[in-house]
Design a protein around this motif. Structure first.
Motif, PDB file in Angstrom:
ATOM      1  N   SER B  28      39.998  37.445  26.704  1.00  0.00           N
ATOM      2  CA  SER B  28      41.213  36.895  27.312  1.00  0.00           C
ATOM      3  C   SER B  28      42.228  36.511  26.243  1.00  0.00           C
ATOM      4  N   ARG B 109      44.069  35.373  32.652  1.00  0.00           N
ATOM      5  CA  ARG B 109      44.603  36.240  31.594  1.00  0.00           C
ATOM      6  C   ARG B 109      43.797  37.517  31.443  1.00  0.00           C
ATOM      7  N   ALA B 112      45.027  39.705  34.149  1.00  0.00           N
ATOM      8  CA  ALA B 112      46.415  40.063  33.873  1.00  0.00           C
ATOM      9  C   ALA B 112      46.480  41.142  32.799  1.00  0.00           C
ATOM     10  N   SER B 113      45.714  40.942  31.730  1.00  0.00           N
ATOM     11  CA  SER B 113      45.724  41.909  30.642  1.00  0.00           C
ATOM     12  C   SER B 113      45.237  43.268  31.121  1.00  0.00           C
ATOM     13  N   VAL B 115      45.315  44.535  34.229  1.00  0.00           N
ATOM     14  CA  VAL B 115      46.293  45.171  35.122  1.00  0.00           C
ATOM     15  C   VAL B 115      47.522  45.610  34.341  1.00  0.00           C
ATOM     16  N   LEU B 116      47.930  44.760  33.428  1.00  0.00           N
ATOM     17  CA  LEU B 116      49.115  45.060  32.625  1.00  0.00           C
ATOM     18  C   LEU B 116      48.993  46.402  31.917  1.00  0.00           C
ATOM     19  N   HIS B 117      47.784  46.698  31.450  1.00  0.00           N
ATOM     20  CA  HIS B 117      47.598  47.943  30.701  1.00  0.00           C
ATOM     21  C   HIS B 117      47.113  49.069  31.594  1.00  0.00           C
ATOM     22  N   GLY B 118      47.444  48.968  32.866  1.00  0.00           N
ATOM     23  CA  GLY B 118      47.162  50.069  33.770  1.00  0.00           C
ATOM     24  C   GLY B 118      45.821  50.009  34.456  1.00  0.00           C
ATOM     25  N   ALA B 119      45.104  48.894  34.277  1.00  0.00           N
ATOM     26  CA  ALA B 119      43.823  48.684  34.956  1.00  0.00           C
ATOM     27  C   ALA B 119      42.865  49.853  34.768  1.00  0.00           C
ATOM     28  N   GLN B 167      50.055  32.613  39.049  1.00  0.00           N
ATOM     29  CA  GLN B 167      49.436  33.110  37.827  1.00  0.00           C
ATOM     30  C   GLN B 167      50.345  32.957  36.615  1.00  0.00           C
ATOM     31  N   HIS B 168      51.628  32.875  36.862  1.00  0.00           N
ATOM     32  CA  HIS B 168      52.567  32.743  35.756  1.00  0.00           C
ATOM     33  C   HIS B 168      52.191  31.598  34.823  1.00  0.00           C
ATOM     34  N   ASP B 171      49.025  32.787  32.820  1.00  0.00           N
ATOM     35  CA  ASP B 171      49.201  33.981  31.998  1.00  0.00           C
ATOM     36  C   ASP B 171      50.223  33.758  30.881  1.00  0.00           C
ATOM     37  N   PHE B 172      51.281  33.075  31.186  1.00  0.00           N
ATOM     38  CA  PHE B 172      52.350  32.887  30.200  1.00  0.00           C
ATOM     39  C   PHE B 172      52.410  31.452  29.735  1.00  0.00           C
TER      40      PHE B 172
END
Lengths: 204, 204
Positions: B28, B109, B112-113, B115-119, B167-168, B171-172
DNA sequence: CCGAATATTGACCATCTGGTCAGGATCAGG
DNA sequence: CCTGATCCTGACCAGATGGTCAATATTCGG
């Protein structure tokens, strides 16, 4: 005092940009550690040593990307105008930010990935540039709530909500598509939804 | 038909959990590619070969984490009840999801990570389990809007907005802290803000 | 308490990856 | 068209990393 800017030939400018474009694509898709210089070189149509002729290291490419895109990223918030109509100003910001997510999804994911992992390359930028810009706009919004022109909402959380709601569609694109299935562009529906949301939330 | 479950000794159970805990922390924070088996082993207090005695590969640890945490992650949405009061049901979901972000930021996180990279490790989960669960709840919400019990909002975007807004904060996290400076826990203010937001947005 | 199953480890290996370098190709100005 | 500066490349290197393995230690059921 002017910072020493290296003179750049036409070919240098071109290749630096080609590399940065390729790097954006690769870094945003696979993250910093998941991307190799070879991948960037391939995407740029250059050899690896040639890429390293233009940038001293992989990290330099990454940092170059981030700083080069920072203005683009903060521009929509900069435009928020204390003199305008409060609700329209905020809705305008929402619209600009949503269009930015739609038109620059890779840039969105690049920043998201960086912040998600603790922003190791931008801590100072976050706590200085971004902090100050947000502080300025927060005081504008606070003025609007104090004078009763919009509902009483915490300005910080209002700004966070705009970031979260707009960037979600770019950052979690695969999830949005997986959930909604094959259909029309999500951004059209998103804009309608967000307009409803913010008008309702902000009405005095 | 029962899937063959390997018998696990006490020591196996313990060490598998120790490894998964350590892996969650590392993945994470640094992402899949940014994390080495050595880091996981160190965090778990084991040697690298010993870690690989319990999991066949780094990827297996990662997948094990994701599938193990999926239920936790989807539980709040599962509880959304068609029979309850619409606004309270949705607000309850928002509350549960926000608490999940507060109490399980690493899990947030991690997803999020991914999904962010295309899951790349969860495409089928997204387009099957998640898609079906959301479809079910979307039809509940659509019923509420159709009968006029809440305002007319697109149910998909309503769910996205809950995900994004809650989630914001996990995650951030660094960004939130950088912008707000040293201050009280952001989650208290967030809950007040979100309650205002969703009550206003959903009022018929 | 013993032997078999289970845990653990140090040493090792193949591959990948960021980065270097010496030399060759190309270009731009005189 | 010559020459120096700029641009480009193949070959190479050192360190990191995922993963293996034979050998040793520990645990556990009987």
């Amino acid at each position: 005092m002017k910072i020493q800017q290296p003179r750049r030939s036409r070919i240098q400018n071109k290749n630096r940009n080609v590399i940065l474009d390729a790097a954006l694509q690769e870094f945003s898709a696979r993250g910093f550690s998941g991307t190799t210089i070879d991948q960037i070189a391939d995407a740029a149509g250059l050899s690896k040593p040639n890429v390293l002729y233009y940038f001293p290291s992989k990290e330099a490419i990454y940092r170059g990307l981030l700083v080069g895109l920072l203005d683009l990223w903060l521009a929509p918030l900069r435009e928020l105008d204390a003199e305008g109509d409060p609700v329209e100003q905020i809705l305008g910001y929402v619209r600009r930010k949503l269009l930015l997510s739609r038109d620059y999804p890779n840039e969105s994911r690049l920043f998201a990935s960086e912040v998600l992992h603790g922003a190791p390359h931008m801590t100072e930028v976050l706590s200085e540039d971004l902090h100050d810009l947000v502080a300025e706009k927060v005081s504008i919004i606070a003025g609007w709530t104090a004078s009763g022109r919009i509902a009483e909402v915490d300005p910080h959380h209002l700004i966070f909500s705009i970031w979260a709601l707009t960037q979600h569609y770019a950052d979690f694109d695969v999830q949005v598509r997986a959930v909604m299935g094959e259909g029309p562009d999500p951004y059209a529906g998103a804009m309608i939804f967000l307009e409803h949301l913010f008008r309702r939330m902000l009405a005095p």
